[in-house]
Write an enzyme that holds these catalytic residues in place. Structure first.
Site, short mmCIF file in Angstrom:
data_model
loop_
_atom_site.label_atom_id
_atom_site.label_comp_id
_atom_site.label_asym_id
_atom_site.label_seq_id
_atom_site.Cartn_x
_atom_site.Cartn_y
_atom_site.Cartn_z
N ARG A 144 -0.69 27.63 5.72
CA ARG A 144 -0.25 26.25 5.47
C ARG A 144 0.05 25.57 6.80
O ARG A 144 -0.29 24.43 7.04
CB ARG A 144 0.96 26.21 4.55
CG ARG A 144 1.40 24.80 4.31
CD ARG A 144 2.51 24.55 3.29
NE ARG A 144 3.08 25.65 2.60
CZ ARG A 144 4.17 26.33 3.01
NH1 ARG A 144 4.80 25.99 4.12
NH2 ARG A 144 4.63 27.33 2.30
N ASP A 179 -4.85 2.32 10.28
CA ASP A 179 -5.88 2.97 9.48
C ASP A 179 -7.23 2.57 10.09
O ASP A 179 -7.64 1.41 10.01
CB ASP A 179 -5.78 2.51 8.01
CG ASP A 179 -6.78 3.22 7.11
OD1 ASP A 179 -7.86 3.61 7.60
OD2 ASP A 179 -6.49 3.36 5.90
N TYR A 231 -6.28 -0.67 1.36
CA TYR A 231 -6.85 0.09 0.26
C TYR A 231 -5.84 0.11 -0.90
O TYR A 231 -4.64 0.31 -0.69
CB TYR A 231 -7.17 1.51 0.76
CG TYR A 231 -7.47 2.48 -0.35
CD1 TYR A 231 -8.51 2.24 -1.25
CD2 TYR A 231 -6.70 3.62 -0.51
CE1 TYR A 231 -8.77 3.12 -2.27
CE2 TYR A 231 -6.97 4.52 -1.53
CZ TYR A 231 -8.00 4.26 -2.42
OH TYR A 231 -8.24 5.13 -3.43
C1 LIG Z 1 -9.30 2.35 4.26
C2 LIG Z 1 -8.89 3.53 3.42
N1 LIG Z 1 -7.80 4.23 3.76
C3 LIG Z 1 -7.39 5.30 3.02
C4 LIG Z 1 -8.08 5.69 1.89
C5 LIG Z 1 -7.60 6.86 1.07
O1 LIG Z 1 -8.38 7.97 1.37
P1 LIG Z 1 -8.66 9.19 0.33
O2 LIG Z 1 -9.51 8.65 -0.75
O3 LIG Z 1 -9.33 10.21 1.20
O4 LIG Z 1 -7.33 9.64 -0.16
C6 LIG Z 1 -9.23 4.98 1.51
C7 LIG Z 1 -9.97 5.38 0.30
O5 LIG Z 1 -10.87 4.69 -0.14
C8 LIG Z 1 -9.63 3.86 2.29
O6 LIG Z 1 -10.71 3.13 1.96
#
Ligand SMILES: Cc1ncc(COP(=O)(O)O)c(C=O)c1O
Length: 405
Positions: A56, A180, A108
């Site tokens: 882990r 992000d 998202y």
């Molecule tokens: C810009 C962005 N950040 C985070 C995520 C979340 O990622 P995951 O689907 O791998 O949990 C997404 C998922 O579509 C995304 O488009």
């Protein structure tokens, strides 16, 4: 805690993509990092081990991925998680009840849902603001603001946040800027060079690039912050398995090559869409008509394959979604294959309809993830998918021009 190999940081991007974090395996010299399918490691005697105790906390396959992506982002420490959402959730454990986080209002849908529907109940405070204007971020800062989280370009509206300006605001408040970087990837956008403290990805998307795993990763440069994230990673345990780590690592080897094709396909398709529905309806940061194109040019070196297009009504959107063939109707993005989706009922279904409407995530909005297929085939597919599309109410700019109006 995983740290990049410093010598990897002297290499160019493509060389890092292929090699960073990986060294020939000592037993046989295998050039590919093995998939270390183990949950534990045999210890030589009490208190003596090879640096690995329980999987882990640490796994060599995962470490190779963490070092690789940390090198690609120009950071020093990487932490791989079981999904993009697992990454955001773990990062939020850096904070506590009473802390305030400023988040872009268009992120998202799952990120919004985690904050609004879960973490609020633990006493964390969130302000969702339009981060396109730095003054909006500044106005939202409170005494207890501990972080600013931005997604740029944003999903699905392709809004751009000035990363340097957001970093300056965060740092004046001794808060963290978390970026992000999923849509741009480190090929096209380097948030650490603009002051970000944490960069994260859904590795499910461009980094893996082959739509065959779910994962996430966070990268930092600061050792003290890295210690805290390692503690959370091990204590909370949202880690990826070794095979998923290996798949992501195999993906990053070709990231720079794939992104070039995503970008050139994105540009070609965005300009074709402009001819169909008018520039005001096509959201692609590489178009000069995008309201934030100048900022995108300043902080990105390419624009990628993500496009959203406003078709006006669900009927028009559905016409295209139903007929597209090479573009498959599916959630997700960033894979080698082109995908088409309907954010209002798919990726952003968890956002309340009123909030979606206010943001502009309408029933007529369609999102395209342009893959790496031949551009002619993608254009031909869209050509046939748009054929016979019901007329827009009042007509699009192009339709009006064609009708001499
Ligand atoms: C810009 C962005 N950040 C985070 C995520 C979340 O990622 P995951 O689907 O791998 O949990 C997404 C998922 O579509 C995304 O488009």
């Amino acid at each position: 805690m995983t740290r990049v190999f410093d010598e990897d940081l002297t290499q160019g991007f493509g060389t890092r993509a292929v090699h960073a974090g990986q060294r020939p395996e000592p037993l046989a010299g295998a050039i590919m990092t093995p998939v270390y399918l183990t949950s534990t490691y045999v210890q030589e005697e009490l208190g003596r081990n090879k640096g690995y105790e329980y999987a882990r906390g640490k796994n060599p396959t995962r470490e190779a991925l963490e070092r690789n992506v940390a090198a690609l982002e120009g950071g020093t420490h990487g932490f791989a998680f079981s999904s993009g959402m697992g990454t955001v959730d773990s990062l939020m454990k850096l904070f506590r009840s009473g802390d305030h986080i400023i988040c872009g209002e268009n992120v998202y849908g799952g990120t919004f849902r985690l904050f609004d529907k879960i973490l609020r109940h633990f006493g964390m405070e969130f302000s969702f603001v339009d981060t396109r204007r730095p003054e909006n971020i500044k106005a939202a800062v409170k005494k207890n603001t501990r972080a600013i989280l931005v997604e740029t370009p944003s999903n699905p509206l392709m809004r751009v946040t000035d990363i340097q300006a957001a970093a300056d605001i965060a740092h004046a408040q001794k808060a963290l800027l978390i970026v992000d970087n999923t849509f741009a990837s480190p090929v096209f956008q380097r948030p650490f060079e603009m002051g970000a403290d944490v960069v994260y990805h859904s590795t499910t998307k461009y980094l893996n690039g082959h739509s065959d795993m779910i994962g996430g990763i966070a990268i930092v440069k600061d050792d003290a912050l890295a210690e805290r994230i390692q503690f959370i990673l091990n204590a909370a345990g949202a880690v990826p398995g070794p095979f998923d780590s290996w798949l992501a690592l195999r993906g990053t080897k070709t990231l720079h090559l794939r992104m070039r094709q995503h970008d050139s396909n994105g540009r070609a398709i965005a300009s074709w869409l402009v001819d169909q529905v008018g520039a005001e309806s096509v959201m692609y940061v590489g178009l000069t008509s995008h309201p934030q194109h100048d900022l995108a040019r300043r902080q990105m070196s390419g624009f990628g394959g993500m496009i959203s297009v406003e078709l006006g009504t669900k009927e028009r959107a559905n016409h295209v979604l139903k007929r597209a063939r090479v573009f498959s109707l599916a959630e997700s993005l960033g894979g080698v294959e082109s995908l088409i989706s309907h954010p209002a009922s798919m990726t952003h279904a968890s956002v309340e309809p009123e909030r979606r409407a206010k943001l502009g995530i309408t029933e007529g909005l369609v999102r395209l993830s342009c893959g790496v297929e031949e551009p002619e085939d993608l254009l031909a597919d869209l050509e046939q998918a748009f054929h016979g599309i019901p007329r827009a109410a009042g007509g699009s700019k192009r339709e009006k021009a064609a009708a001499g109006r």
